[in-house]
Design a protein around this motif. Structure first.
Motif, PDB file in Angstrom:
ATOM      1  N   ALA A 165      -2.969   0.094  -5.357  1.00  0.00           N
ATOM      2  CA  ALA A 165      -2.412  -1.172  -4.889  1.00  0.00           C
ATOM      3  C   ALA A 165      -1.418  -0.960  -3.752  1.00  0.00           C
ATOM      4  O   ALA A 165      -0.417  -0.251  -3.907  1.00  0.00           O
ATOM      5  CB  ALA A 165      -1.717  -1.894  -6.041  1.00  0.00           C
ATOM      6  N   GLY A 166      -1.710  -1.548  -2.589  1.00  0.00           N
ATOM      7  CA  GLY A 166      -0.826  -1.475  -1.444  1.00  0.00           C
ATOM      8  C   GLY A 166      -1.053  -0.293  -0.538  1.00  0.00           C
ATOM      9  O   GLY A 166      -0.435  -0.207   0.528  1.00  0.00           O
ATOM     10  N   SER A 167      -1.949   0.629  -0.897  1.00  0.00           N
ATOM     11  CA  SER A 167      -2.114   1.850  -0.098  1.00  0.00           C
ATOM     12  C   SER A 167      -3.186   1.737   0.970  1.00  0.00           C
ATOM     13  O   SER A 167      -3.318   2.621   1.811  1.00  0.00           O
ATOM     14  CB  SER A 167      -2.449   3.042  -1.006  1.00  0.00           C
ATOM     15  N   GLY A 168      -3.958   0.657   0.949  1.00  0.00           N
ATOM     16  CA  GLY A 168      -5.080   0.547   1.862  1.00  0.00           C
ATOM     17  C   GLY A 168      -4.691   0.569   3.326  1.00  0.00           C
ATOM     18  O   GLY A 168      -5.449   1.043   4.170  1.00  0.00           O
ATOM     19  N   GLN A 169      -3.480   0.066   3.656  1.00  0.00           N
ATOM     20  CA  GLN A 169      -3.038   0.018   5.052  1.00  0.00           C
ATOM     21  C   GLN A 169      -2.289   1.274   5.472  1.00  0.00           C
ATOM     22  O   GLN A 169      -1.831   1.378   6.604  1.00  0.00           O
ATOM     23  CB  GLN A 169      -2.119  -1.193   5.252  1.00  0.00           C
ATOM     24  N   LEU A 170      -2.165   2.248   4.569  1.00  0.00           N
ATOM     25  CA  LEU A 170      -1.400   3.456   4.833  1.00  0.00           C
ATOM     26  C   LEU A 170      -2.333   4.638   5.061  1.00  0.00           C
ATOM     27  O   LEU A 170      -3.434   4.693   4.527  1.00  0.00           O
ATOM     28  CB  LEU A 170      -0.477   3.775   3.652  1.00  0.00           C
ATOM     29  N   GLY A 171      -1.882   5.608   5.824  1.00  0.00           N
ATOM     30  CA  GLY A 171      -2.608   6.853   5.966  1.00  0.00           C
ATOM     31  C   GLY A 171      -2.501   7.671   4.684  1.00  0.00           C
ATOM     32  O   GLY A 171      -1.669   7.387   3.814  1.00  0.00           O
ATOM     33  N   PRO A 172      -3.323   8.721   4.538  1.00  0.00           N
ATOM     34  CA  PRO A 172      -3.344   9.486   3.289  1.00  0.00           C
ATOM     35  C   PRO A 172      -2.034  10.202   2.981  1.00  0.00           C
ATOM     36  O   PRO A 172      -1.689  10.364   1.806  1.00  0.00           O
ATOM     37  CB  PRO A 172      -4.490  10.483   3.501  1.00  0.00           C
ATOM     38  N   ILE A 173      -1.299  10.636   4.009  1.00  0.00           N
ATOM     39  CA  ILE A 173      -0.029  11.323   3.751  1.00  0.00           C
ATOM     40  C   ILE A 173       1.009  10.341   3.234  1.00  0.00           C
ATOM     41  O   ILE A 173       1.663  10.569   2.205  1.00  0.00           O
ATOM     42  CB  ILE A 173       0.477  12.029   5.020  1.00  0.00           C
ATOM     43  N   LEU A 174       1.178   9.214   3.936  1.00  0.00           N
ATOM     44  CA  LEU A 174       2.157   8.217   3.506  1.00  0.00           C
ATOM     45  C   LEU A 174       1.770   7.616   2.157  1.00  0.00           C
ATOM     46  O   LEU A 174       2.649   7.351   1.318  1.00  0.00           O
ATOM     47  CB  LEU A 174       2.283   7.125   4.564  1.00  0.00           C
ATOM     48  N   VAL A 220      14.122  -0.404   9.175  1.00  0.00           N
ATOM     49  CA  VAL A 220      14.939  -0.779   8.015  1.00  0.00           C
ATOM     50  C   VAL A 220      14.280  -1.926   7.246  1.00  0.00           C
ATOM     51  O   VAL A 220      14.174  -1.891   6.012  1.00  0.00           O
ATOM     52  CB  VAL A 220      16.362  -1.188   8.465  1.00  0.00           C
ATOM     53  N   TYR A 221      13.815  -2.945   7.982  1.00  0.00           N
ATOM     54  CA  TYR A 221      13.164  -4.083   7.345  1.00  0.00           C
ATOM     55  C   TYR A 221      11.881  -3.638   6.642  1.00  0.00           C
ATOM     56  O   TYR A 221      11.619  -4.027   5.495  1.00  0.00           O
ATOM     57  CB  TYR A 221      12.845  -5.143   8.388  1.00  0.00           C
ATOM     58  N   GLY A 222      11.092  -2.803   7.324  1.00  0.00           N
ATOM     59  CA  GLY A 222       9.858  -2.307   6.715  1.00  0.00           C
ATOM     60  C   GLY A 222      10.129  -1.469   5.482  1.00  0.00           C
ATOM     61  O   GLY A 222       9.339  -1.477   4.531  1.00  0.00           O
ATOM     62  N   PHE A 223      11.255  -0.747   5.489  1.00  0.00           N
ATOM     63  CA  PHE A 223      11.617   0.076   4.329  1.00  0.00           C
ATOM     64  C   PHE A 223      11.760  -0.775   3.070  1.00  0.00           C
ATOM     65  O   PHE A 223      11.325  -0.394   1.987  1.00  0.00           O
ATOM     66  CB  PHE A 223      12.929   0.811   4.629  1.00  0.00           C
ATOM     67  N   TRP A 224      12.352  -1.973   3.223  1.00  0.00           N
ATOM     68  CA  TRP A 224      12.551  -2.842   2.063  1.00  0.00           C
ATOM     69  C   TRP A 224      11.252  -3.490   1.598  1.00  0.00           C
ATOM     70  O   TRP A 224      11.188  -4.005   0.489  1.00  0.00           O
ATOM     71  CB  TRP A 224      13.576  -3.929   2.387  1.00  0.00           C
ATOM     72  N   LEU A 225      10.220  -3.460   2.448  1.00  0.00           N
ATOM     73  CA  LEU A 225       8.940  -4.076   2.097  1.00  0.00           C
ATOM     74  C   LEU A 225       7.887  -3.058   1.679  1.00  0.00           C
ATOM     75  O   LEU A 225       6.724  -3.416   1.529  1.00  0.00           O
ATOM     76  CB  LEU A 225       8.408  -4.888   3.285  1.00  0.00           C
ATOM     77  N   LEU A 226       8.275  -1.775   1.542  1.00  0.00           N
ATOM     78  CA  LEU A 226       7.285  -0.751   1.210  1.00  0.00           C
ATOM     79  C   LEU A 226       6.477  -1.140  -0.034  1.00  0.00           C
ATOM     80  O   LEU A 226       7.027  -1.718  -0.978  1.00  0.00           O
ATOM     81  CB  LEU A 226       7.996   0.581   0.951  1.00  0.00           C
ATOM     82  N   PRO A 227       5.162  -0.773  -0.058  1.00  0.00           N
ATOM     83  CA  PRO A 227       4.425  -0.067   0.996  1.00  0.00           C
ATOM     84  C   PRO A 227       3.863  -1.014   2.053  1.00  0.00           C
ATOM     85  O   PRO A 227       3.240  -2.014   1.733  1.00  0.00           O
ATOM     86  CB  PRO A 227       3.279   0.592   0.228  1.00  0.00           C
ATOM     87  N   ASN A 228       4.123  -0.687   3.324  1.00  0.00           N
ATOM     88  CA  ASN A 228       3.554  -1.430   4.444  1.00  0.00           C
ATOM     89  C   ASN A 228       3.649  -0.559   5.688  1.00  0.00           C
ATOM     90  O   ASN A 228       4.275   0.495   5.673  1.00  0.00           O
ATOM     91  CB  ASN A 228       4.285  -2.757   4.666  1.00  0.00           C
ATOM     92  N   ALA A 229       3.007  -1.011   6.772  1.00  0.00           N
ATOM     93  CA  ALA A 229       2.938  -0.202   7.987  1.00  0.00           C
ATOM     94  C   ALA A 229       4.067  -0.500   8.968  1.00  0.00           C
ATOM     95  O   ALA A 229       4.213   0.209   9.964  1.00  0.00           O
ATOM     96  CB  ALA A 229       1.594  -0.433   8.673  1.00  0.00           C
ATOM     97  N   MET A 230       4.904  -1.533   8.714  1.00  0.00           N
ATOM     98  CA  MET A 230       5.931  -1.921   9.677  1.00  0.00           C
ATOM     99  C   MET A 230       6.962  -0.829   9.888  1.00  0.00           C
ATOM    100  O   MET A 230       7.410  -0.583  11.021  1.00  0.00           O
ATOM    101  CB  MET A 230       6.629  -3.205   9.233  1.00  0.00           C
TER     102      MET A 230
END
Length: 234
Positions: free
Chosen positions: A37-46, A189-199
């Motif tokens: 859940a949520g990993s589809g937009q992330l690369g394999p390392i992240l 910083v904003y993307g950090f609070w929304l993890l996991p996401n690509a922002m």
């Protein structure tokens, strides 16, 4: 250390960091075997870094030949990370902070960045341990969560502060560079609070590229990067 020297050394470290970042994308077999859940937009390392449970790791690594290929690729990625990317990006940002800031603010930013780099190295060791006996244990994933979040949180704040210091202390052109860096850092910083996401990663990419361009310009046009004179007290 003189600011111009720090900028020049930052260029060298930044070029190494960006070369390492490019190399990650060219590791054969570094492709996720599945998603959680949520990993589809992330690369394999992240995605591996942000896995929360052994079932997340199991989904990411799959089974059979795909698992063996991904483990080998992640192992190469972690080695590149530990020996190349982490030391170079830490030096890149620390040297930029030394060039752009002064006093207690400088010491605070440098401390944040050094702790972030150390957390990244700890993260890598935990990931190696998890891969040694997939899909890992809840305790290992809990430790990984903390290492990853300390790293990303401090990197995002430290990057944003470098930009804000440039806006505060420098003349017009450096201020514009600082604005791009600060906005990219704020997005991280904003993307950090929304993890996991690509922002978050997009924010880092724009901000760090802006720091590299800043360091290159400051290395050869030091006069442009003069600091504003302090206001006289009346």
């Amino acid at each position: 250390m003189r600011p111009r020297t720090a900028w020049r050394l930052s260029v060298l470290a930044g070029l190494i960091a960006f070369a390492c970042s490019f190399a990650f994308g060219n590791i054969p077999g570094l492709v996720a075997c599945g998603t959680f859940a949520g990993s589809g937009q992330l690369g394999p390392i992240l995605a591996f870094e942000l896995a929360r449970t052994p079932s997340d790791v199991a989904a990411l690594f799959g089974s059979g030949a795909c698992r063996a290929t991904l483990v080998g690729a992640q192992d190469k990625g972690l080695l590149l990370d530990a020996l190349g990317f982490i030391p170079s990006y830490t030096a890149f940002l620390v040297l930029a902070a030394i060039a752009a800031s002064r006093g207690r603010t400088q010491r605070a930013i440098v401390a944040m960045l050094l702790i972030a780099g150390l957390s990244d190295e700890i993260e890598g060791m935990l990931m190696w341990r998890i891969m040694g006996d997939l899909p890992g244990t809840p305790a290992q994933l809990h430790g990984l969560w903390w290492a990853v979040h300390v790293k990303f949180g401090l990197l995002a704040i430290g990057t944003m502060l470098i930009g804000l210091e440039m806006i505060r202390a420098f003349k017009l052109w450096p201020m514009l560079f600082g604005l791009v860096i600060a906005v990219g850092g704020a997005a991280a910083v904003y993307g950090f609070w929304l993890l996991p996401n690509a922002m978050m990663m997009a924010g880092f990419t724009y901000a760090w590229f802006a720091i590299l361009v800043t360091a290159i310009v400051a290395s050869f046009a030091a006069g442009v990067f003069g600091r504003r004179a302090p206001r006289a007290l009346h």
